[in-house]
Design an enzyme around this catalytic site. Structure first.
Site, short mmCIF file in Angstrom:
data_model
loop_
_atom_site.label_atom_id
_atom_site.label_comp_id
_atom_site.label_asym_id
_atom_site.label_seq_id
_atom_site.Cartn_x
_atom_site.Cartn_y
_atom_site.Cartn_z
N ARG A 1 0.72 -1.24 -0.08
CA ARG A 1 0.01 -0.05 -0.13
C ARG A 1 0.85 1.15 -0.02
O ARG A 1 0.71 2.22 -0.81
CB ARG A 1 -1.05 -0.04 1.28
CG ARG A 1 -2.02 1.35 1.35
CD ARG A 1 -2.74 1.00 2.57
NE ARG A 1 -1.94 1.45 3.78
CZ ARG A 1 -2.00 0.86 5.07
NH1 ARG A 1 -3.18 0.17 5.11
NH2 ARG A 1 -1.38 1.21 6.00
N GLU A 2 1.89 1.22 0.92
CA GLU A 2 2.60 2.57 1.16
C GLU A 2 4.07 2.34 0.53
O GLU A 2 4.68 3.27 0.08
CB GLU A 2 2.52 3.13 2.32
CG GLU A 2 0.94 3.38 2.79
CD GLU A 2 0.86 4.05 4.10
OE1 GLU A 2 1.26 4.98 4.41
OE2 GLU A 2 0.28 3.31 4.97
N ASP B 1 7.35 3.00 12.97
CA ASP B 1 7.48 1.84 12.58
C ASP B 1 8.98 1.19 12.76
O ASP B 1 9.04 0.27 13.18
CB ASP B 1 7.02 1.55 11.20
CG ASP B 1 5.50 1.70 11.18
OD1 ASP B 1 5.09 2.98 11.47
OD2 ASP B 1 4.52 1.14 10.48
N TRP C 1 7.01 9.19 16.98
CA TRP C 1 7.54 8.81 15.67
C TRP C 1 8.99 9.31 15.36
O TRP C 1 9.95 8.54 15.30
CB TRP C 1 6.82 9.12 14.59
CG TRP C 1 5.81 8.22 14.07
CD1 TRP C 1 5.73 7.64 12.90
CD2 TRP C 1 4.78 7.23 14.85
NE1 TRP C 1 4.88 6.66 12.65
CE2 TRP C 1 4.07 6.41 13.85
CE3 TRP C 1 4.43 7.45 16.04
CZ2 TRP C 1 3.18 5.46 14.46
CZ3 TRP C 1 3.22 6.52 16.43
CH2 TRP C 1 2.97 5.64 15.62
N GLU D 1 -1.28 -5.45 9.92
CA GLU D 1 -1.37 -4.04 10.66
C GLU D 1 -2.30 -3.81 11.74
O GLU D 1 -2.22 -3.25 12.71
CB GLU D 1 -1.67 -3.17 9.53
CG GLU D 1 -1.54 -1.74 9.83
CD GLU D 1 -2.08 -0.70 8.93
OE1 GLU D 1 -2.03 0.45 8.68
OE2 GLU D 1 -2.57 -1.30 7.57
N HIS E 1 2.94 -5.90 8.37
CA HIS E 1 3.55 -4.56 9.05
C HIS E 1 4.34 -5.15 10.24
O HIS E 1 4.21 -5.60 11.16
CB HIS E 1 2.14 -3.84 9.74
CG HIS E 1 1.86 -2.68 8.79
ND1 HIS E 1 1.68 -2.61 7.58
CD2 HIS E 1 1.90 -1.52 9.26
CE1 HIS E 1 1.10 -1.45 7.25
NE2 HIS E 1 1.39 -0.75 8.52
#
Length: 944
Positions: free
Chosen positions: A527-528, A535, A597, A812, A829
């Site tokens: 997807r990304e 992460d 993050w 995920e 994920h």
């Protein structure tokens, strides 16, 4: 009250007698097992001005260590001796340092090969022999050494295949028709070189802005794919060096390059994403620069390079997009276009261009390669009558086809991670293009000439299943295979236990990481494909236990640094700080990196330092880390808490839009817990950089935050005598990071256990922040059986529930899958692999100490549930593998521990355990720390 472990010790001697028992010592001489420069064996294209030398020694004796070393570096093997070493002669240096020894000789010159060797002295002053001769070769080092080579790009897009277009449609376009897109064309470049002299050495240096493949005389050069790694191309691009001495031949030689979009030229997906660069995410048309350095036997040399004389064309790759896939129209093949004598009269001339690239450096990370092939495990027809292939494992990569169909026949392969819950057809989920607009599809158009073989070049997908249309027979292993494609990180660690559930979790955790390393640590392979910072730090320690990640994380730190941009302060908008975005690298950025993050900026150097002991990464990125820490301090509210945070991502049943309240932990709380830990990290980093003022500041801020955190968030649990921090995650973090006041530890541990057992029915309620530490924390504080219970309960939510649902990688989200049409969101994920560090640090019991990082000193303390009766771990260290294999029977723990040369192991014991301690069948009466030097030990004690 939970008893803190009181430590006792004895320093073992090489020969000792206790209770009339003697340890046998072999007289095996010291031998060099591994020698490296910048962690590589005989590397090429080294760009550091002061390379780092390391060596691993193999010796059978006990308590062996190094007391001195002597390194010689010379410009030739003949000069590599005490008298003639012309580059560096360190002489005898009194030091126990055998890893990351910094070069201190003359300036190293670009493209030169140097030879080196080392000898050492042990703790008694006995010397080894000189090591075998090693070598290293410098890279281009600066832009001027690219000489006359030029960037070239496609001058004219000549595609005519009707299959050059794909449908682009995001989830937000559900009431709109799909848009036809084709992206930048794949380019084919060629040129010929005539050699009339004998070549002694030939080297290629090539930088693709976009993925490239290089060919020489019809054969591909090297075994890399999807080269080079993605980066912030305008600030930092990477070249790759190949030795082609054996491939060039006298007379004419033909060079060919195919150039795809990669991430550089990706101008379709995310271009309209509100959280991305408003000007689009592409850096421009793909371009390439290539330099061939030729050294002849007669002492002369010459260069061959890309320029306006190279010919260009488009060819059978009529569409390529890193998300959507490749389309290959075999009717447009160019014949033997990369061989000598090919008629390129109809080809045009390449366009010379000047892309915006600030710096080009040699790639130091392992390349992406084709790592493994998978044959179909099951083949069946979907509800529409088309064939579906199950490869048995969710992977990142592509499919490989061998087909025989008529000319013009379109074969489509739709790759997905899952089937519908009823198993009757594929479920597209994250692979259907809802987010990025590009469904995962490979397309091949046949030329109709017998069996045709094909595999993609410029895209990779995340998938387990493939639905195939356009074929005339049932697919089998001869027709289709799946190919695992990922960065070739070397697996160096190992874990196995008596419990097959835990072993399977370990396997799934590794698979989820391997599938998500493609030059960066990704969030998912479909997807990304983005390097989300949160992460990255979530699974970093587990990755370091299992793989050689030294260069990988150094490269990613450069991605983070070059992603930084001026950002105004929260409390003081007149101030500007350099702050990374949530994603690095690339132009899909999201917002500024929220605290939980952005702490990846500090954690990745910290973890690298803990696991390898090299302080270079700490010193190189100290100023950016310091600036980012000050940026986060600018969020401090009147209550002393930083008012920023993203949250404990993806706890059970959580959905950002449909069920946001399922995130039990307030994002502010989990972010501040991380920040407290990072303030301690920065205190250490400041000390390492002789920044006393900042060290003092960090200590003060850390103490203030601890006080504020406990005042704001530590609460009583109603109708109990327990306390906690209002969620499982925050409570786990506070215990892990040492934020809980000493007198409150017992009640907080009990509060955590109460919530797990009484409120959650024996289940976790954590996302990635809490799940990373919950099993380790419970084990540390005497709740190892509870940790095992929440891991292995078959009911939702648990890791075992996920495994029982048939997943081979960690999804995920944490949903009740059987209630859904199909498993939505990503099913691959790696942020959810972080918890598995528990297998090494708790069950295996091996942790690096901060007294001597890089496992020069490490602790040994297996903490395990009663259901696990044996565990074996191998932990990689710069000094060699640390191995611990233990078995528990009737309360007696027996460990077989291997301690590498030049390291020490500290055995953690409480008073009761010490009383029953035996090492190599010898009992001890001394009451001190148990610190063991190198050797193989049998350690026994009653575990309490």
């Amino acid at each position: 009250m939970i008893n803190k472990q009181s430590l006792f010790s004895i320093v073992l001697l090489a020969i000792f007698c206790v209770s009339c028992k003697q340890v046998y010592i072999s007289k095996t001489p010291m031998s060099f097992e591994n020698l490296s420069v910048n962690t590589k064996h005989n590397p090429s294209a080294i760009e550091s001005k002061q390379p780092l030398f390391s060596w691993v020694i193999n010796v059978e004796e006990y308590n062996k260590s190094q007391s001195a070393f002597h390194i010689l570096v010379a410009s030739s093997k003949e000069k590599l001796n005490d008298s003639d070493a012309d580059i560096w002669n360190s002489d005898k240096v009194a030091s126990n340092k055998s890893t990351f020894v910094k070069y201190q000789g003359k300036d190293l010159e670009a493209l030169q090969t140097y030879f080196w060797k080392v000898k050492i002295w042990d703790e008694k002053g006995s010397s080894s022999n000189w090591s075998d001769v090693q070598e290293f070769t410098m890279g281009l080092m600066n832009s001027k050494n690219w000489a006359n080579s030029k960037w070239i790009t496609l001058n004219k897009d000549t595609r005519t295949s009707p299959y050059q277009y794909r449908d682009y449609k995001t989830g937000r376009m559900r009431n709109q028709p799909a848009k036809k897109v084709n992206g930048f064309a794949a380019s084919y470049f060629r040129n010929e070189l005539e050699l009339d002299k004998e070549v002694e050495n030939a080297q290629v240096y090539i930088c693709g802005l976009g993925y490239y493949e290089l060919y020489l005389n019809g054969d591909k050069v090297g075994d890399h794919v999807l080269d080079p790694a993605p980066s912030n191309y305008d600030k930092q691009a990477y070249y790759v060096n190949y030795d082609i001495t054996e491939q060039v031949k006298s007379g004419k030689n033909a060079f060919g390059i195919i150039l795809g979009n990669g991430f550089y030229g990706q101008n379709i997906s995310w271009s309209r994403d509100p959280e991305s660069n408003k000007k689009g995410v592409s850096y421009g048309k793909p371009t390439v620069r290539c330099l061939v350095k030729l050294n002849y036997s007669d002492g002369t040399s010459a260069d061959f390079y890309t320029d306006e004389n190279w010919k260009e064309a488009t060819g059978p790759i009529v569409f390529n997009n890193i998300y959507g896939g490749d389309t290959y129209d075999a009717r447009y093949e160019l014949g033997n276009w990369n061989t000598v004598g090919y008629d390129d009269a109809k080809w045009g001339n390449a366009k010379v261009t000047s892309p915006n690239v600030k710096k080009i450096s040699a790639s130091q990370i392992p390349p992406i390669k084709k790592l493994k092939e998978f044959e179909p495990q099951k083949v069946f027809k979907g509800s529409d009558g088309n064939w579906i292939v199950d490869f048995g494992q969710n992977i990142a990569g592509w499919v490989k086809l061998n087909v025989k169909e008529k000319e013009g026949q379109l074969i489509e392969v739709v790759t997905t991670e899952a089937l519908l819950t009823n198993g009757k057809d594929i479920f597209k989920g994250s692979t259907g293009g809802g987010a990025n607009g590009m469904a995962q599809i490979y397309k091949y158009i046949c030329k109709g000439e017998g069996v045709e073989s094909w595999e993609p070049k410029f895209s990779y997908h995340g998938f387990r299943y493939a639905k195939i249309t356009g074929i005339s027979r049932k697919p089998d292993a001869d027709m289709i295979k799946a190919v695992l494609v990922a960065t070739d990180i070397q697996e160096t660690g190992n874990f196995t236990s008596s419990d097959e559930l835990l072993n399977k979790m370990h396997s799934i955790s590794k698979w989820t990481i391997v599938d998500n390393v493609h030059g960066i640590p990704e969030d998912c392979p479909h997807r990304e494909k983005c390097g989300w910072l949160g992460d990255a730090h979530a699974f970093c320690e587990y990755a370091l236990y299992n793989y050689d990640m030294y260069d990988f994380y150094k490269k990613y730190m450069e991605d983070i640094k070059t992603q930084m941009r001026p950002t105004i302060g929260h409390n003081n908008p007149e101030l500007k700080f350099q702050v990374p975005t949530m994603i690095a690298p690339g132009k899909r950025t999201s917002t500024y990196a929220k605290i939980d993050w952005g702490v990846a900026t500090m954690y990745l150097p910290w973890y690298n330092y803990k696991f390898y002991g090299d302080d270079e990464i700490v010193k190189e990125y100290y100023e950016p880390m310091k600036g980012l820490t000050d940026f986060y301090l600018n969020f401090k509210g009147e209550n002393g808490i930083m008012q920023d945070g993203m949250g404990d991502w993806c706890p059970p049943l959580w959905d950002r839009r449909k069920n946001p309240s399922a995130m039990e932990c307030d994002p502010i709380i989990s972010a501040n817990a991380y920040f407290y830990d990072v303030l301690g990290v920065m205190e250490t980093f400041a000390k390492m950089n002789n920044d006393a003022a900042y060290e003092a500041k960090m200590k003060q801020e850390k103490e203030a935050l601890k006080t504020a955190f406990n005042k704001e968030f530590l609460v009583n649990i109603p109708n109990t005598k327990h306390k906690w921090y209002q969620s499982q995650t925050a409570t786990v973090q506070a215990l892990q990071f040492g934020m809980v006041p000493e007198e409150e530890i017992e009640t907080v541990v009990n509060g955590l256990a109460y919530n797990i057992v009484e409120v959650r029915g024996g289940h976790h309620n954590t996302g990635i922040h809490g799940n990373r530490y919950i099993y380790t924390v419970l084990s540390k504080y005497g709740k190892a059986d509870l940790a095992y219970q929440i891991l292995t309960t078959p009911d939702f939510p648990s890791q075992t529930y996920v495994m029982n649902s048939g997943f081979t990688t960690w999804p995920e989200r944490q949903f009740i899958w059987e209630k859904m049409e199909g498993p939505s969101n990503s099913l691959n994920h790696p942020m959810h692999s972080g918890f598995a560090a528990y297998f090494f640090e708790s069950l295996g019991g091996i942790k690096s100490s901060m007294e001597a990082p890089g496992f020069k000193m490490f602790t040994v303390n297996p903490e395990f549930p009663s259901q696990v009766i044996n565990t074996t771990v191998s932990v990689p260290s710069p000094y060699g593998d640390i191995k611990n294999s233990w078995r528990s029977e009737s309360g007696l723990l027996t460990m077989n521990l291997e301690v590498p040369f030049n390291t020490k192991a500290k055995i953690i014991l409480n008073k009761k355990e010490f009383e029953s301690l035996k090492i190599n069948d010898a009992s001890f009466d001394d009451k001190d720390e148990v610190v063991l030097g190198s050797g193989k030990y049998k350690i026994e004690y009653k575990k309490s």
